[in-house]
Every structure is written in structure tokens, then in C-alpha cells.
Design an enzyme around this catalytic site. Structure first.
Site, mmCIF file in Angstrom:
data_model
loop_
_atom_site.group_PDB
_atom_site.id
_atom_site.type_symbol
_atom_site.label_atom_id
_atom_site.label_comp_id
_atom_site.label_asym_id
_atom_site.label_seq_id
_atom_site.Cartn_x
_atom_site.Cartn_y
_atom_site.Cartn_z
ATOM 1 N N CYS A 260 0.839 -1.203 0.000
ATOM 2 C CA CYS A 260 0.000 0.000 0.000
ATOM 3 C C CYS A 260 0.870 1.247 0.000
ATOM 4 O O CYS A 260 2.103 1.157 0.025
ATOM 5 C CB CYS A 260 -0.941 0.007 1.206
ATOM 6 S SG CYS A 260 -0.064 0.243 2.765
ATOM 7 N N CYS B 50 3.681 1.657 2.506
ATOM 8 C CA CYS B 50 4.935 0.947 2.198
ATOM 9 C C CYS B 50 5.836 1.816 1.327
ATOM 10 O O CYS B 50 7.025 1.991 1.618
ATOM 11 C CB CYS B 50 4.648 -0.360 1.455
ATOM 12 S SG CYS B 50 3.660 -1.548 2.366
ATOM 13 N N CYS C 197 42.492 -21.806 -18.414
ATOM 14 C CA CYS C 197 42.866 -22.272 -17.072
ATOM 15 C C CYS C 197 42.048 -21.529 -16.015
ATOM 16 O O CYS C 197 41.262 -20.629 -16.332
ATOM 17 C CB CYS C 197 44.351 -22.046 -16.830
ATOM 18 S SG CYS C 197 44.794 -20.288 -16.846
ATOM 19 N N CYS D 224 42.011 -17.724 -15.992
ATOM 20 C CA CYS D 224 41.087 -17.065 -16.940
ATOM 21 C C CYS D 224 39.726 -16.852 -16.288
ATOM 22 O O CYS D 224 39.145 -15.766 -16.347
ATOM 23 C CB CYS D 224 40.911 -17.922 -18.201
ATOM 24 S SG CYS D 224 42.422 -18.179 -19.143
ATOM 25 N N ASP E 284 8.589 28.370 -32.562
ATOM 26 C CA ASP E 284 9.673 28.794 -33.441
ATOM 27 C C ASP E 284 9.175 28.640 -34.878
ATOM 28 O O ASP E 284 8.276 27.832 -35.137
ATOM 29 C CB ASP E 284 10.886 27.897 -33.170
ATOM 30 C CG ASP E 284 12.034 28.196 -34.117
ATOM 31 O OD1 ASP E 284 12.400 29.367 -34.241
ATOM 32 O OD2 ASP E 284 12.538 27.243 -34.744
ATOM 33 N N ASP F 165 12.906 23.433 -32.236
ATOM 34 C CA ASP F 165 13.592 22.232 -32.716
ATOM 35 C C ASP F 165 15.106 22.375 -32.789
ATOM 36 O O ASP F 165 15.809 21.413 -33.036
ATOM 37 C CB ASP F 165 13.073 21.845 -34.108
ATOM 38 C CG ASP F 165 13.616 22.772 -35.188
ATOM 39 O OD1 ASP F 165 13.720 23.985 -34.927
ATOM 40 O OD2 ASP F 165 13.936 22.281 -36.284
ATOM 41 N N ASP G 45 17.041 27.158 -29.793
ATOM 42 C CA ASP G 45 15.792 27.195 -29.007
ATOM 43 C C ASP G 45 15.993 26.669 -27.589
ATOM 44 O O ASP G 45 15.118 26.844 -26.737
ATOM 45 C CB ASP G 45 14.701 26.357 -29.689
ATOM 46 C CG ASP G 45 14.336 26.888 -31.063
ATOM 47 O OD1 ASP G 45 14.260 28.119 -31.199
ATOM 48 O OD2 ASP G 45 14.161 26.083 -31.991
#
Length: 805
Positions: free
Chosen positions: A17, A20, A85, A88, A500, A699, A703
Site C-alpha cells: 500500500c 509501504c 585455465c 582465466c 519557433d 527544434d 531554441d
């Protein structure tokens, strides 16, 4: 010197809830180095901004676990190649364990595999594979790996299983309860079921096995000096159960004394709460459908060429620089650049445009878009979390995980709600046993249980986040990306939109619009000579002229000499003829007579076009005009905004005559022209100072300052990354209709949130007095509590079906 603030998100399990989520949020925010922590109950996710020099993600995980909850992680197995080995294996294991986001990595030399447990929000499969490859080995996902199961799906199945088992034990008890009513006295109830010890045998597994999770959660909450929904459930059902045990013991052997048993109350309550939780989990799963849809757009595999060999690999294993083959009808797996081939690609999932986009070598392609009709070879330039689709998914997830300001109020109330309810329940019990029915324990107990159960604040906790999830998810499907819940809330206040011009109202690409030649000149020959001269120029307008001439399939002349004259135009010898193309100043410089054409030129400029004059061998021959064309939808979109009572202003760095001409064409009366990039932000501030709530739409890089200053910044998705970074909302489609859509979605989401909060507050405000007055049986209170949570989520889900046009 302070370090850079980082952000991470963790998937949390065990929340029941709003109390929590509040407790976890408070706990995280108190940690040193945490700048801000948000916990979303509906998404079961926390988003944390923190200083990595002071605190780590592992510290957050420990804190969440100490508060009594879990952190969900993913586990995957990888096949490792190249190990020789034990050294590695140790090297790979150490390398993986040092990765941020990896909780545990085990490498087995004999089996040649690695098992990695990790946080998917911090590290991806591709990152893990890349780390192994950097260490000098090979790695790929184990082929027999089962498809990762969504933790939420597992939780739903578990919840349903618990409900079924609980229902099997509770149904016989429900039968005895129904048999008690006068209007159901005709029902046959076996004597065996009326036996207190049989009832206790049926109720005990429900109370302490099925309901054990409620006890665990309640204990953890109390241990952390807080109270949640589970505390109310445990108090209510335990009171009913233990009072019934007490009654069974004291009346044992008294054949003529029928004990007052409430075993059915505790068992049926737990069963109904589990049913409500099951429906709630199912509904919450549906509220994140937008993310699932976006994820489903991704290709699953890619056909790559490595060491001259074609090989199909999982999408997660594609790395930058891979050469990928994409056949017709296949999805493009990642973002990249076309190396060979020609095709048309359906990019509607990104842009909303249904017309396929032509792709040739050198052009950009995006992951998850559909290759329609040609075979292409491409190079991967962005993979994993860097692709366009992954970025969109991240923005949607961030928006769904963030909190709107209105949610803070609900959180504060739900944080103090449970202790207040416990106080009301105890007061109710005292009033009943002392005043209403003095000395009668049973009715007082029933009223207490009903108050505890009816008051569970689940609906309150779910009211806002589910609406934010559904609203932002639906907006994303329409190509509108809200970066956060606060932006989704604020957008509906907008009353002024500043747009713009270039790339926003217009397409941002000049095209050849007019060719006017004198009578003695052939138009095709004129264009052949002009095009050849302009082809040598790097000026954008010159390129637009050449592109327009090429589209008419006119063969260009042969250039013998060429000279660019900055600020004037160009001079060239084409097919043995002297060609001049440029401004009035160029014509005057070479004493070309242009008096008769000046009025035509001014008329073109008044219409927002840029005209260039041309002469052949010292005589004026004609002019060409280019213009940045208006987007097809701009006029209609601006009329739509104005129809909503929103003032629309156009702001541009272009000259006033051109700007006003464009403004008139699209219906914008208020035009601010010749504004320098740094001046755009100042203009927005002036409007805000006049009391307007301003949305800036742009864009370009120029701007970005204005987008950041505005109350809401909207970046056109076809624009630059800088603009999108500075904005609060990204309009992927590049269509100004998306501005109105964003405002309407904000209105509808806020209306939905208010409906949910009204229902949640109203439900508790009305329900508690009814329960306290004794008009609500505990089992009915349980059913009503479950219904309230589900109804709030279902109301929020209505946003997923919103249609705006």
C-alpha cells in the site's frame, strides 16, 4: 569538488500500500548522498538521484531489504569461450563483479559458463558481453536460457494460487455464515461445520499459512516505527480469530451454549483481500502496457557479418560497428547507417508518418523500423540503451516512475492515515462496549474489525501513479513523450504557446517555388545554366535551387569558371556564357538593369520567399525564388489551439517581412521577429512576467535556452538532441497538432487523477463512519476495500483508450 549526480532505478517487491512506498521513500531520502528518491507503488519501482562518492546502489539495496522489502534482479547464463585455465575464469569473474549493476558473477571453467545476477536498469546484456570481450574472451547468451519471466507475472500467479487455496478453506466457513441469516434459514448447514474445532481447523491455515505474509509485513512495518495496510489486516483478522479461539475454549463441553465464533470473518476477509490483490496486480500490469508495446517493437535477432561469415545472433549481442544485413520485410535491429542498397523504410512507429522513407547509402536508419522492399547492408552506430527506441522507452519509464505534485498530498495523508485509523477503531470499540451495547464484546469487536478493514489506504496510494502511468503511456503511443509526471500535470495550465518558425511551423528545408524568365529566354535552358552555376556553391539556398532543378530532370550545363562573391551571389562561365546569380547588390555591381522586376521581387518577399536574380551575358534573364514551406498541418493545428482559447505567438530570428508573411499564412497574428538565440529566453520571461503560463515549442540548438526557461518546453522530435534534452516534452511526430494533443492528454489525466482521489478519499470518509456505526459486516468491508482499489485502477486504465481526433 562534488562528483556528478547519478540516477538509478530499482524494482521493489513486497509493497502492499501507499504506506509501504512512503516508508521506503523516506528511508532512502534520509541516506547520506541521496539527492532525491521517488518510490512508485503502481510501478513497484524506485528512482534515486545520488552522489556516487557518498553512497552506492548496493547501499540502497541493503536499506530496502532492511526496511522489509526486496529488490528484483535478473539472472542470466552466458557461454564463455577462450578460457584455458583457472586464472582465466578468475579474471573474468573479477572483471564482471567490478561492473556497476552486477550483484554477483560466478564463472565455471569446467562448464565454460558464467552466471550473472544484475540490475537491468544499470547494466545490459550487451554491456556484460562487451566486458568479457574486452578481457580477451568471447561470450554469448546460453542458447537453452529460458525466456526471462516478468517478476510481475510470477507475482500474479502466486497471488492467484494463494487465493484459490484460501477460498477452498474459507468457502465452508462462508456457508455457515450465510446460514445464520434469517432470510437464508432454509439453507442446509451440516452440523459438522457448526463445530468450533472444525471451524478452527479450517480457519487456521488461512490465518497463519496463507496469511503469514501479512504478519511478516506488519511486523517489519512496526519494527521500522511505521504502519501499513497489513497492520490493519493483521489487527482485524487476528482479533476475530483469537476471540473465536477464546470462545471455543470457554464453551467447550457446554452443549446448550452456542459460542459466538468469528472464524469465518477472519478467513473470508483474508480470502477477499487476496482476491482484491490479485485483481489489483492484474490491473497494474495492464497499466504499463505502453512499455510492453514499445519493447515488443524490437527485433529479436540480427543477421551480422563477422570475419566474412553471415551469422544470426540475439539482438543483445550486436555491438557498435557490426555490419548487419536486413532483408525486405524484416525489422531493422539497431540504429545505424546504410552502407549498400536502396529501400523504403516504414518509420511510423517513431514518427507517426505512414509514408515510407527512402533510404540510400549514407542515410540513417533506426532500430525497430520496418524495411519494406529492398535489401540493405548497414553499420550499427547505436546499440542497446543508446538506440532511438531505447531512449523513448527510458523517457516513458522515467515519466511513469516520477511523481506529480498532486501525489505529494496523497502521500502525506496516507503516511499518517493508518495510525489515525487504528485510533478510530479503538475508539469505536470503546464506544460500543461502554455506551452502545454495554458489556457486549462481540458487536464491539465486529465494529472494530469493520473499521480496520474498510480504511485500508490502497486506493489512495494507487490513485495518482496509475493515472500517470496510463496517461503518459497513451501519450507515448501518440508520439508525445512527457519526461516526468510533474510535466504531465503542469501542461494543462498552459494558456500561451510560443512556436519557433523554422523547422517547427515550417519544414525547415527551403525548396524551389518560383521561376520567372523574360520572354526572350527559354525556361529549361535558363534553369540548365543557373543550376550549373549554383551547383558549385555551398550556400544552402543554392543547394535548394539545384535540387529543385534536378527534380525536373533538366540536364545542367558545363561549368568552365566559377567564383563565389560573399554577400552578393555567384559568377560563372557556363557553356561559354557569363552567368550571374544573386542579390540586387550583385546586379547593381555589374550594372544589370533590373528596375522592371523589383516590384515582382518585393511581392515574392512579402509572401515569405527569397528571390535571386540572374543575368546571362550582361542582360537580366529571370529570377528564381525559394521558400521554407509551411508544414501541411500547421494552419489547422494553430486554429485548433486558438479554438481551445490558447494564444499562439511565433518567434523567429528571420526578418520581419518574411516572418509576418508566414504568420499570416498559418493564422498567427502575434509575431516576434529578428530575435537572436539568447533573446528568445528573454522574450519568454517577458510573457511569464505578464502572468502567462508559457509553452515554448522549438527544434534547434538556438531554441534550447527558451525551452529551458518556459513553464513547459516542447521539442520537435525531428530536431536536435540538445533541444530535446532541454525540453520537458518531446513531440516525436514533428506535427504541431501534437501540442494540442499534449495539452488535452494533460487535462484528461488530471481529471482522471482527481476522480480517483475523490473516490479514494470519499470512500474512506464515508466508509469509516458507516463501519463504526455497525452497519457494515467485516466481510462486506473486506469486499468493499478490494473493490475500491480495483475501481481506481480500472478508472485510470480508461486513459489508455483516449482518442483525440
Amino acid at each position: 569538488m562534488s562528483s556528478e549526480i547519478k540516477e538509478t532505478s530499482l524494482q521493489i517487491s513486497g509493497m502492499t500500500c501507499a504506506a509501504c512506498s512512503n516508508r521506503i521513500e523516506k528511508g532512502l531520502n534520509k541516506m547520506e548522498g541521496v539527492e532525491e528518491a521517488n518510490v512508485n507503488l503502481a510501478l513497484e519501482k524506485s528512482t534515486i538521484k545520488f552522489d556516487p562518492q557518498k553512497v552506492t546502489v548496493q547501499d540502497f539495496e541493503k536499506k530496502i531489504e532492511a526496511l522489509g522489502y526486496g529488490v528484483v534482479k535478473e539472472k542470466k547464463e552466458f557461454t564463455i569461450t577462450g578460457m584455458t585455465c583457472a586464472a582465466c575464469a578468475t579474471r573474468i569473474e573479477k572483471g564482471l563483479n567490478k561492473m556497476e549493476g552486477v550483484t554477483l558473477a560466478n564463472v565455471n571453467l569446467a562448464l565454460e559458463n558464467a552466471t550473472v545476477e544484475y540490475n537491468p536498469s544499470q547494466v545490459s546484456v550487451a554491456d556484460i558481453i562487451s566486458r568479457v570481450e574486452k578481457l580477451g574472451y568471447g561470450a554469448h547468451i546460453k542458447e537453452d536460457n529460458q525466456k526471462a519471466t516478468d517478476h510481475r507475472e510470477l507475482a500474479i500467479k502466486k497471488q492467484f494460487r494463494k487465493f484459490i487455496i484460501s477460498a477452498i478453506f474459507a468457502l465452508p466457513l462462508l456457508w455457515t455464515m450465510v446460514g445464520h441469516f434469517s432470510f437464508t434459514s432454509f439453507l442446509y448447514v451440516p452440523d459438522l461445520l457448526m463445530n468450533p474445532w472444525v471451524q478452527m481447523t479450517l480457519a487456521t491455515p488461512v490465518q497463519f499459512i496463507i496469511g503469514w505474509s501479512f504478519y511478516v509485513s506488519a511486523f517489519k512495518a512496526i519494527r521500522n516505527k511505521s504502519a501499513n495496510m497489513d497492520v490493519l489486516v493483521v489487527l482485524g483478522t487476528s482479533a476475530a480469530y483469537f476471540y473465536s479461539v477464546y470462545q471455543a475454549i470457554i464453551t467447550n463441553g457446554q452443549q446448550h451454549h452456542m459460542p459466538e465464533l468469528y472464524f469465518e470473518t477472519s478467513a473470508v476477509l483474508i480470502t477477499l483481500i487476496l482476491l482484491g490483490k490479485f485483481f489489483e496486480a492484474k490491473a497494474k500490469g495492464r497499466s504499463s502496457e505502453a512499455i510492453k508495446k514499445l519493447m515488443g517493437l524490437q527485433a529479436k535477432t540480427a543477421l551480422v557479418v563477422r570475419d566474412g561469415v553471415e551469422k544470426e545472433i540475439p539482438l543483445e549481442e550486436v555491438v557498435m560497428g557490426d555490419v548487419i544485413l536486413v532483408k525486405p520485410g524484416e525489422k531493422i535491429p539497431v540504429d545505424g547507417e546504410v552502407l549498400e542498397g536502396n529501400s523504403a523504410v516504414d518509420e511510423s512507429m517513431l514518427t507517426g508518418e505512414s509514408i515510407p522513407v527512402d533510404k540510400v547509402p549514407g542515410t540513417e536508419v533506426f532500430g525497430s523500423t520496418m524495411n519494406k522492399n529492398g535489401f540493405i547492408k548497414m553499420k550499427a552506430t547505436k546499440v542497446g540503451r543508446d538506440t532511438a527506441l531505447a531512449q523513448i522507452i527510458k523517457v516513458v519509464e522515467d515519466a511513469q516512475g516520477s511523481k506529480a505534485p498532486i501525489q505529494r498530498l496523497a502521500d502525506k495523508i496516507s503516511g499518517i492515515f493508518v495510525p489515525i485509523v487504528i485510533g478510530i477503531a479503538l475508539l469505536t470499540f470503546i464506544v460500543w462496549i461502554v455506551i452502545v451495547k454495554p458489556g457486549e464484546f462481540a458487536p464491539a469487536l465486529e465494529a472494530l474489525i469493520a473499521v480496520l478493514v474498510i480504511a485500508c489506504p490502497c486506493a489512495l496510494g494507487l490513485a495518482t501513479p496509475t493515472s500517470i502511468m496510463a496517461g503518459s503511456g497513451r501519450a507515448a503511443e501518440m508520439g508525445i513523450l512527457f519526461k516526468g509526471g510533474e510535466h504531465l500535470e503542469q501542461t494543462h495550465h498552459i494558456n500561451t504557446v510560443v512556436v519557433d518558425k523554422t523547422g517547427t511551423v515550417t519544414n525547415g528545408k527551403p525548396v524551389l517555388t518560383d521561376v520567372i524568365v523574360v520572354d526572350r529566354v527559354n525556361e529549361n535552358e535558363f534553369l540548365s545554366l543557373i543550376g550549373a552555376a549554383e551547383k558549385q556553391s555551398e550556400h544552402p539556398l543554392a543547394q535548394s535551387i539545384v535540387l529543385g532543378i534536378n527534380e525536373q530532370a533538366i540536364e545542367l550545363g558545363t561549368v568552365e569558371t566559377f567564383e563565389a562573391i560573399p554577400g552578393y551571389g555567384v559568377k560563372a562561365i557556363v557553356n561559354g556564357k557569363e552567368i550571374l546569380v544573386g542579390t540586387r547588390k550583385l546586379m547593381n555591381k555589374y550594372q544589370i538593369e533590373i528596375t522592371n522586376v523589383l516590384s515582382i521581387m518585393e511581392q515574392l518577399e512579402a509572401n515569405g520567399k527569397t528571390a535571386m536574380l540572374a543575368s546571362i551575358d550582361g542582360n537580366y534573364a529571370g529570377l528564381v525564388a525559394v521558400a521554407d514551406t509551411i508544414k501541411e498541418t500547421s494552419k489547422q493545428a494553430i486554429a485548433r489551439l486558438q479554438g481551445m482559447g490558447i494564444e499562439v505567438i511565433m518567434m523567429t530570428g528571420d526578418n520581419e517581412r518574411t516572418a509576418k508573411a508566414i504568420g499570416e499564412q498559418v493564422g498567427i497574428q502575434h509575431v516576434i521577429a529578428e530575435v537572436l538565440p539568447e533573446g528568445k529566453a528573454e522574450e519568454v520571461k517577458k510573457l511569464q512576467a505578464a502572468g502567462k503560463k508559457v509553452a515554448m515549442v522549438g527544434d534547434g540548438i538556438n531554441d534550447a535556452p527558451a525551452l529551458a526557461v518556459a513553464d513547459i518546453g516542447m521539442a520537435i522530435g525531428t530536431g536536435t538532441d540538445v533541444a530535446m534534452e532541454a525540453a520537458d516534452i518531446t513531440l516525436i511526430r514533428g506535427d504541431l497538432n501534437s501540442i494540442a494533443d499534449a495539452i488535452i492528454m494533460s487535462h484528461k489525466t488530471m481529471k482522471n487523477i482527481k476522480q480517483n482521489l475523490f473516490w479514494a478519499f470519499g470512500y474512506n470518509t464515508l466508509g469509516i463512519p458507516i463501519a463504526a456505526a455497525g452497519f457494515l459486516a467485516p466481510w462486506l468491508a473486506g469486499a468493499a476495500m478490494a473493490f475500491s482499489s480495483v475501481s481506481v485502477v480500472l478508472n485510470a486504465l480508461r486513459l489508455q483508450r483516449v482518442k483525440l481526433k
